[in-house]
Design a protein around this motif. Structure first.
Motif, PDB file in Angstrom:
ATOM      1  N   THR A  88       0.849  -1.182   0.000  1.00  0.00           N
ATOM      2  CA  THR A  88       0.000   0.000   0.000  1.00  0.00           C
ATOM      3  C   THR A  88       0.886   1.233   0.000  1.00  0.00           C
ATOM      4  OG1 THR A  88      -0.106   0.193   2.405  1.00  0.00           O
ATOM      5  CG2 THR A  88      -1.812  -1.134   1.369  1.00  0.00           C
ATOM      6  N   VAL A  89       0.387   2.302  -0.578  1.00  0.00           N
ATOM      7  CA  VAL A  89       1.119   3.558  -0.600  1.00  0.00           C
ATOM      8  C   VAL A  89       1.292   4.077   0.819  1.00  0.00           C
ATOM      9  CG1 VAL A  89       1.061   5.944  -1.408  1.00  0.00           C
ATOM     10  CG2 VAL A  89       0.284   4.102  -2.906  1.00  0.00           C
ATOM     11  N   GLU A  90       0.250   3.894   1.654  1.00  0.00           N
ATOM     12  CA  GLU A  90       0.276   4.406   3.021  1.00  0.00           C
ATOM     13  C   GLU A  90       1.217   3.627   3.933  1.00  0.00           C
ATOM     14  OE1 GLU A  90      -2.850   2.876   2.005  1.00  0.00           O
ATOM     15  OE2 GLU A  90      -3.285   4.640   0.817  1.00  0.00           O
ATOM     16  N   GLY A  91       1.582   2.418   3.539  1.00  0.00           N
ATOM     17  CA  GLY A  91       2.382   1.575   4.420  1.00  0.00           C
ATOM     18  C   GLY A  91       1.525   1.021   5.535  1.00  0.00           C
ATOM     19  N   GLY A  92       2.137   0.469   6.537  1.00  0.00           N
ATOM     20  CA  GLY A  92       1.369  -0.077   7.648  1.00  0.00           C
ATOM     21  C   GLY A  92       2.288  -0.720   8.663  1.00  0.00           C
ATOM     22  N   LEU A  93       1.737  -1.011   9.803  1.00  0.00           N
ATOM     23  CA  LEU A  93       2.476  -1.594  10.910  1.00  0.00           C
ATOM     24  C   LEU A  93       2.101  -3.062  11.042  1.00  0.00           C
ATOM     25  CD1 LEU A  93       4.294  -1.173  13.428  1.00  0.00           C
ATOM     26  CD2 LEU A  93       2.190  -0.681  14.676  1.00  0.00           C
ATOM     27  N   VAL A  94       3.118  -3.921  11.028  1.00  0.00           N
ATOM     28  CA  VAL A  94       2.914  -5.342  11.265  1.00  0.00           C
ATOM     29  C   VAL A  94       3.285  -5.599  12.723  1.00  0.00           C
ATOM     30  CG1 VAL A  94       3.649  -7.683  10.678  1.00  0.00           C
ATOM     31  CG2 VAL A  94       3.428  -5.953   8.882  1.00  0.00           C
ATOM     32  N   SER A  95       2.381  -6.226  13.435  1.00  0.00           N
ATOM     33  CA  SER A  95       2.593  -6.526  14.847  1.00  0.00           C
ATOM     34  C   SER A  95       2.841  -8.028  15.002  1.00  0.00           C
ATOM     35  CB  SER A  95       1.349  -6.099  15.629  1.00  0.00           C
ATOM     36  OG  SER A  95       1.361  -6.636  16.928  1.00  0.00           O
ATOM     37  N   ILE A  96       3.926  -8.385  15.689  1.00  0.00           N
ATOM     38  CA  ILE A  96       4.248  -9.789  15.942  1.00  0.00           C
ATOM     39  C   ILE A  96       4.428  -9.952  17.445  1.00  0.00           C
ATOM     40  CG2 ILE A  96       5.881 -11.668  15.545  1.00  0.00           C
ATOM     41  CD1 ILE A  96       6.653 -10.201  12.929  1.00  0.00           C
ATOM     42  N   ARG A  97       3.667 -10.877  18.014  1.00  0.00           N
ATOM     43  CA  ARG A  97       3.760 -11.114  19.458  1.00  0.00           C
ATOM     44  C   ARG A  97       3.911 -12.617  19.693  1.00  0.00           C
ATOM     45  NH1 ARG A  97      -1.163  -9.066  22.394  1.00  0.00           N
ATOM     46  NH2 ARG A  97      -1.960 -11.162  22.144  1.00  0.00           N
ATOM     47  N   VAL A  98       4.886 -12.982  20.511  1.00  0.00           N
ATOM     48  CA  VAL A  98       5.094 -14.379  20.886  1.00  0.00           C
ATOM     49  C   VAL A  98       5.062 -14.441  22.400  1.00  0.00           C
ATOM     50  CG1 VAL A  98       6.643 -16.359  20.772  1.00  0.00           C
ATOM     51  CG2 VAL A  98       6.557 -14.750  18.859  1.00  0.00           C
ATOM     52  N   GLU A  99       4.280 -15.367  22.917  1.00  0.00           N
ATOM     53  CA  GLU A  99       4.217 -15.505  24.379  1.00  0.00           C
ATOM     54  C   GLU A  99       4.031 -16.963  24.755  1.00  0.00           C
ATOM     55  OE1 GLU A  99      -0.417 -14.488  25.307  1.00  0.00           O
ATOM     56  OE2 GLU A  99       0.921 -12.782  25.027  1.00  0.00           O
ATOM     57  N   GLN A 100       4.347 -17.255  25.990  1.00  0.00           N
ATOM     58  CA  GLN A 100       4.124 -18.575  26.549  1.00  0.00           C
ATOM     59  C   GLN A 100       2.901 -18.486  27.438  1.00  0.00           C
ATOM     60  OE1 GLN A 100       7.046 -19.899  29.339  1.00  0.00           O
ATOM     61  NE2 GLN A 100       6.576 -22.048  28.999  1.00  0.00           N
ATOM     62  N   LYS A 101       1.933 -19.357  27.191  1.00  0.00           N
ATOM     63  CA  LYS A 101       0.673 -19.293  27.929  1.00  0.00           C
ATOM     64  C   LYS A 101       0.133 -20.705  28.102  1.00  0.00           C
ATOM     65  CE  LYS A 101      -3.378 -16.371  27.370  1.00  0.00           C
ATOM     66  NZ  LYS A 101      -4.102 -15.597  26.371  1.00  0.00           N
ATOM     67  N   ASN A 102      -0.073 -21.117  29.342  1.00  0.00           N
ATOM     68  CA  ASN A 102      -0.627 -22.447  29.626  1.00  0.00           C
ATOM     69  C   ASN A 102       0.145 -23.558  28.921  1.00  0.00           C
ATOM     70  OD1 ASN A 102      -2.684 -21.240  31.170  1.00  0.00           O
ATOM     71  ND2 ASN A 102      -3.938 -20.966  29.354  1.00  0.00           N
ATOM     72  N   GLN A 103       1.460 -23.519  29.022  1.00  0.00           N
ATOM     73  CA  GLN A 103       2.358 -24.505  28.412  1.00  0.00           C
ATOM     74  C   GLN A 103       2.229 -24.569  26.882  1.00  0.00           C
ATOM     75  OE1 GLN A 103       1.377 -28.043  30.670  1.00  0.00           O
ATOM     76  NE2 GLN A 103       2.862 -27.499  32.239  1.00  0.00           N
ATOM     77  N   GLN A 104       1.819 -23.461  26.293  1.00  0.00           N
ATOM     78  CA  GLN A 104       1.721 -23.335  24.841  1.00  0.00           C
ATOM     79  C   GLN A 104       2.568 -22.142  24.391  1.00  0.00           C
ATOM     80  OE1 GLN A 104      -0.107 -26.308  23.700  1.00  0.00           O
ATOM     81  NE2 GLN A 104      -1.136 -24.899  22.339  1.00  0.00           N
ATOM     82  N   VAL A 105       3.137 -22.237  23.213  1.00  0.00           N
ATOM     83  CA  VAL A 105       3.749 -21.088  22.562  1.00  0.00           C
ATOM     84  C   VAL A 105       2.652 -20.487  21.696  1.00  0.00           C
ATOM     85  CG1 VAL A 105       5.472 -20.301  20.897  1.00  0.00           C
ATOM     86  CG2 VAL A 105       6.040 -22.115  22.524  1.00  0.00           C
ATOM     87  N   VAL A 106       2.393 -19.199  21.859  1.00  0.00           N
ATOM     88  CA  VAL A 106       1.340 -18.524  21.108  1.00  0.00           C
ATOM     89  C   VAL A 106       1.988 -17.438  20.254  1.00  0.00           C
ATOM     90  CG1 VAL A 106      -0.800 -17.190  21.252  1.00  0.00           C
ATOM     91  CG2 VAL A 106      -0.320 -18.963  22.963  1.00  0.00           C
ATOM     92  N   LEU A 107       1.778 -17.525  18.953  1.00  0.00           N
ATOM     93  CA  LEU A 107       2.308 -16.561  17.995  1.00  0.00           C
ATOM     94  C   LEU A 107       1.128 -15.821  17.381  1.00  0.00           C
ATOM     95  CD1 LEU A 107       4.587 -15.410  16.169  1.00  0.00           C
ATOM     96  CD2 LEU A 107       4.159 -17.338  14.648  1.00  0.00           C
ATOM     97  N   LEU A 108       1.130 -14.495  17.516  1.00  0.00           N
ATOM     98  CA  LEU A 108       0.058 -13.665  16.981  1.00  0.00           C
ATOM     99  C   LEU A 108       0.666 -12.637  16.032  1.00  0.00           C
ATOM    100  CD1 LEU A 108      -2.960 -12.804  17.087  1.00  0.00           C
ATOM    101  CD2 LEU A 108      -2.312 -11.247  18.919  1.00  0.00           C
ATOM    102  N   VAL A 109       0.208 -12.635  14.794  1.00  0.00           N
ATOM    103  CA  VAL A 109       0.684 -11.686  13.784  1.00  0.00           C
ATOM    104  C   VAL A 109      -0.520 -10.910  13.278  1.00  0.00           C
ATOM    105  CG1 VAL A 109       1.867 -11.405  11.564  1.00  0.00           C
ATOM    106  CG2 VAL A 109       2.530 -13.270  13.105  1.00  0.00           C
TER     107      VAL A 109
END
Length: 86
Positions: free
Chosen positions: A4-25
């Motif tokens: 896009t001409v405007e660009g944008g922000l990509v958010s990446i979050r990794v956390e450990q929760k309840n014995q799980q690795v959680v990846l949110l993009v």
């Protein structure tokens, strides 16, 4: 993320929760007149999920879709880090 001409922000979050690795993009989603999903991107996501399912079976969770004008992908799988500590 689509170009896009405007660009944008990509958010990446990794956390450990309840014995799980959680990846949110998350990234901005802007519908266009010729809005079409790129099958290559979807295929890459499916391949990642299939590889994790081969390792962890039904303990892998995957969701993706639009949330508040952003495209969100969430992937979780069992955290094996404590088994690797020496």
């Amino acid at each position: 993320m689509q170009s896009t001409v405007e660009g944008g922000l990509v958010s990446i979050r990794v956390e450990q929760k309840n014995q799980q690795v959680v990846l949110l993009v998350e990234n901005p989603y802007r519908e266009t007149a010729s809005d079409e999903r790129h099958s290559g991107n979807q295929m890459a996501l499916e391949n990642i999920v299939h590889r994790l399912q081969a390792l962890y079976g039904d303990k892998v969770q995957f969701t993706s879709g639009l949330v508040d004008q952003r495209y969100r992908t969430c992937l979780s799988y069992p955290d094996q880090s404590e088994h690797r500590r020496v």
